[in-house]
Design an enzyme around this catalytic site. Structure first.
Site, short mmCIF file in Angstrom:
data_model
loop_
_atom_site.label_atom_id
_atom_site.label_comp_id
_atom_site.label_asym_id
_atom_site.label_seq_id
_atom_site.Cartn_x
_atom_site.Cartn_y
_atom_site.Cartn_z
N ASN A 153 21.01 38.23 16.38
CA ASN A 153 19.73 38.92 16.49
C ASN A 153 19.67 39.92 17.64
OD1 ASN A 153 19.91 36.33 17.83
ND2 ASN A 153 17.84 36.70 18.59
N CYS A 327 11.73 36.45 21.36
CA CYS A 327 11.35 35.08 21.70
C CYS A 327 11.51 34.80 23.18
CB CYS A 327 12.21 34.08 20.96
SG CYS A 327 12.21 34.38 19.23
#
Lengths: 393, 389
Positions: A153, A327
């Protein structure tokens, strides 16, 4: 020239009108509980099943019932890993993963370590690739599962999934992959790629937030994560998020339909962005593999400055980007992914991720390039470190 | 109205509700305009995060607690699973004894059974013919090593209101360390709840039972509660529940609760009228029937047995007349087993097999109830004729 550019598509994507329109009837008309046996409930059930078919088709799953809907990619990862580990703890307690997994995998594994499981985190090379030799060597008689992400990611590196799956199967070990970033951005075929379990999320492919899916090959037993009603073949309790699931179905169908053209378009934009940054901005480093790379990912370290400062300046100029993953963006720790590819702390701190989607345009890239070199230059002028380096030159 | 069949009479609001126009507007606005990841640091991310913060404030205000005590989940089932499993595991050194009831929703019941299979000891309290637990039995079951008491507020099948408000005082004397969880999925936004006065440590609620889209729930977690996450990952929501926040669903849920907060007493009184009309109508027009919901149940739910008529047959014949009801709870509709709630209340096979649940919303009308009673009278006698032995 555009004033607003969204280049944070690995964090989340814009829900398209097509997706949202497809969800609407399941909010305003077919709002029944899919477990109800009358027609409003049956309409909802049929919609859930139709979406399941679309997801199964996209992954080339052997059976429609191999697809289970969850509330997120995180839940799919947690369920696959904990569910399999606890259901097979009598077979062995060893799991193999990589150092660059998403936290949904890493933190789940850390939890399992506290419960008596043993986890090997394979290192990665400077481009973020694991070594198949390392994988072979890490396998023990007690190894029950390998979980390695399809594509990273943060840096976009695509791992050799089919080969990992082959090794896993040669050793009769189950292979799970977190494909949250990969879905829609590269061809995935769970049968060809030897994948036993695969996690995905809707909101990374222009679907709604709050929906994910887990592919589980027939015959693989998982402990439940959510106990309760008999939904999802008794494996995932909770009233189905019907509209969300329908949205996932629409999003994945559309992603599959346009995948080849999207990949071609995004790859061209990505490569232009990389080329122009390298040409116009000195002392930068492209993170991740140049070739085995998601068409959506551009990740650079700009030496001598902080990634957060770049982000802030980009934001002021109307560009939404990210340092590392969304995140963890609140945390001050350097990215575990960048440390794993061997970046020293100070450089890991200076990285910026620009992530594309099929909605990204050539004008967006132009705009970023009209702003970014100036930002880096201004920030460097303020950096004492850079001053020293310049004097030395 | 000259129509013979009204469009749709939806009397299954305990299974799910139709999202309100207000909630839908918020859902659409946030979905389409505030789509960024609430964890992202840029402006758009902060705009998304603000929706989450605002929602937390609304729930905190409604429940009379602090925003930090509100955790968003994917639904009532996840909230219940986390409340029960998360506290049982986090407090296992203190003890492994759990008390629940025989009439809980499957998401509590099955979770407790799972814990029982991994070394916990669970006592399920019995209920009387009204579906109520017995406070004396509760006292007797409490032990030094009791770590959790999970008793639902309003039962989803019959509407019985459990005396949740009485439990904590007794717990303080006999098991001061035990936590009190209540599944308030059917009562939140409908019945009065006082977390502080009742000493509730954990409370579960769900969006789609109160006129919001499916896929969002909340768990209230008291300040001193030790709890383990169910989902690990990006450490969202203070590390307690990883996973990108469902911003639109959360904002819509908050919109629903703030709309309801102002109207809840009015709705409650109105729904009571609907419930009374249905009960009276059924009792005056049909024979061999039994109202299974006690008279002091939540008015939002009315469970009735039509003896000699299999509930599924009646359900489908009502459906053909545009009336949507449920047999038992929606969640267990696909399980072969019969209602565990009615069984626990002591109903015999015929009573359980012929039970239907009518569940109301403030959008139902007295006309709809009158039509439903007419249709029931007609259909029940028709079905009984065919099945007469």
């Amino acid at each position: 020239m555009s004033k607003f550019v969204y280049m944070d598509n690995s964090a989340t994507t814009r829900i398209t009108d097509e997706v949202f329109e497809s969800m609407k009837p399941y909010l305003t008309q077919h709002y029944g509980n899919p477990s109800s046996i009358y027609s409003i409930g049956r309409d909802a059930r049929a919609a859930v099943d139709a979406a399941r078919e679309k997801v199964a088709k996209a992954l080339n799953a052997p059976k429609v019932n191999n697809i289970y809907f969850t509330a997120s990619g995180t839940e799919a990862d947690n369920w696959a890993i904990k569910g399999y580990a606890f259901a097979h703890k009598n077979k062995g307690n060893h799991i193999i993963s990589s150092a660059i997994e998403h936290h949904a995998v890493l933190h789940t594994l850390q939890y399992l370590e506290k419960q008596g499981f043993e986890v090997t985190y394979l290192p990665v090379d400077a481009n973020g690739l694991i070594s198949l030799d390392d994988l072979e060597k890490a396998i023990k008689p007690t190894t029950i599962m390998i979980t390695i992400m399809t594509a990273n990611n943060e840096i976009g590196t695509i791992e050799p999934i089919a080969e990992i799956g082959k090794i896993a199967h040669d050793h009769k070990i189950v292979f799970h992959t977190d494909a949250v970033q990969a879905i829609g951005n590269m061809k995935i075929d769970v049968q060809e790629m030897n994948i036993d379990m695969l996690s995905m999320s809707a909101h990374k492919i222009h679907g709604p937030k709050g929906v994910g899916a887990l592919y589980v090959k027939s015959g693989i037993r998982l402990d439940n994560l959510h106990h309760g009603g008999a939904q999802e073949s008794n494996k995932r309790a909770g009233t189905e998020n019907v509209a969300g699931i329908v949205g996932l179905g629409t999003a994945i169908e559309s992603a599959m339909e346009h995948m080849d053209e999207n990949i071609a378009k995004m790859t061209a934009l990505r490569d232009r962005l990389i080329k122009e940054i390298e040409e116009k901005i000195p002392y930068c480093r492209l993170n991740g593999d140049r070739v085995k790379r998601l068409p959506t990912n551009v990740n650079f370290s700009f030496k001598y400055i902080e990634g957060e400062s770049i982000l802030l300046m980009l934001d002021i100029n109307g560009i939404a980007a990210s340092s590392g993953s969304a995140c963890t963006s609140g945390s001050l720790d350097p990215s575990h992914v960048l440390l794993a590819i061997g970046l020293p702390h100070e450089i890991a701190h200076g990285s910026t991720r620009l992530s594309l989607s099929n909605e990204t345009t050539s004008e967006d890239v132009d705009y970023v390039m009209s702003v970014l070199p100036g930002i880096v230059e201004r920030l460097r002028k303020m950096s004492p470190l850079y001053e020293e380096i310049s004097k030395e030159k | 109205m000259n129509k013979i069949y009204p469009d749709k009479i939806y009397l299954d609001n305990a299974a799910s509700t139709k999202p309100s126009a207000e909630a839908m507007e918020v859902f659409a606005d946030v979905s389409l305009n505030a789509y960024a990841n609430a964890s992202s640091l840029h402006n758009m991310g902060m705009a998304a995060e603000k929706h989450i913060k605002d929602a937390k404030n609304i729930f905190a205000k409604t429940l009379g607690v602090q925003p930090k005590n509100i955790l968003f989940t994917s639904g009532g089932t996840e909230s219940n699973n986390m409340a029960v499993t998360g506290t049982a595991i986090a407090n296992c050194r203190r003890g492994k004894h759990i008390i629940s009831t025989a009439v809980e929703h499957p998401s509590v019941l099955e979770t407790c059974k799972h814990l029982a299979s991994i070394g916990y000891e669970v006592d399920f309290l019995s209920v009387d013919k009204n579906g109520s637990i017995d406070i004396d039995e509760f006292c007797r079951k409490l032990r030094d090593d009791t770590v959790l008491v999970s008793v639902m507020h309003v039962n989803n099948e019959v509407g019985t209101v459990q005396p949740v408000h009485l439990l904590k005082d007794i717990m303080r004397k006999k098991s001061p360390n035990a936590l009190l969880h209540t599944d308030a999925v059917q009562s939140f936004g409908k019945e009065p709840i006082d977390i502080n006065a009742w000493g509730i440590d954990l409370l579960s609620a769900s969006s789609h039972k109160i006129y919001s889209p499916k896929g969002t729930g909340l768990l209230y977690i008291g300040d001193k509660v030790k709890i383990e996450p169910l989902l690990y990952g990006g450490a969202h929501q203070g590390g307690l529940r990883s996973g990108t926040e469902n911003t639109a669903g959360t904002a819509a849920f908050a919109c629903s609760v703030s709309c309801l907060a102002q109207e809840s007493e009015k709705h409650h009184a109105y729904v009571s009228e609907l419930n009374t009309a249905l009960r009276r109508g059924i009792l005056s027009r049909l024979d061999r029937v039994q109202i299974n919901s006690p008279s002091d149940a939540s008015p939002y739910i009315c469970n009735v047995s039509f003896f000699g008529v299999r509930s599924e047959i009646l359900l489908h014949s009502l459906e053909s007349k545009g009336i949507y009801v449920s047999s038992g709870s929606a969640c267990s509709s696909h399980k072969s087993g019969k209602s565990h709630v009615l069984a626990a209340m002591g109903l015999n096979y015929d009573g359980i097999d012929s039970a239907l649940r009518f569940s109301f919303s403030h959008e139902n009308t007295l006309d709809e109830i009158a039509y439903t009673v007419d249709t029931l009278a007609e259909q029940v006698s028709l079905i009984r004729k065919y099945t007469r032995k």
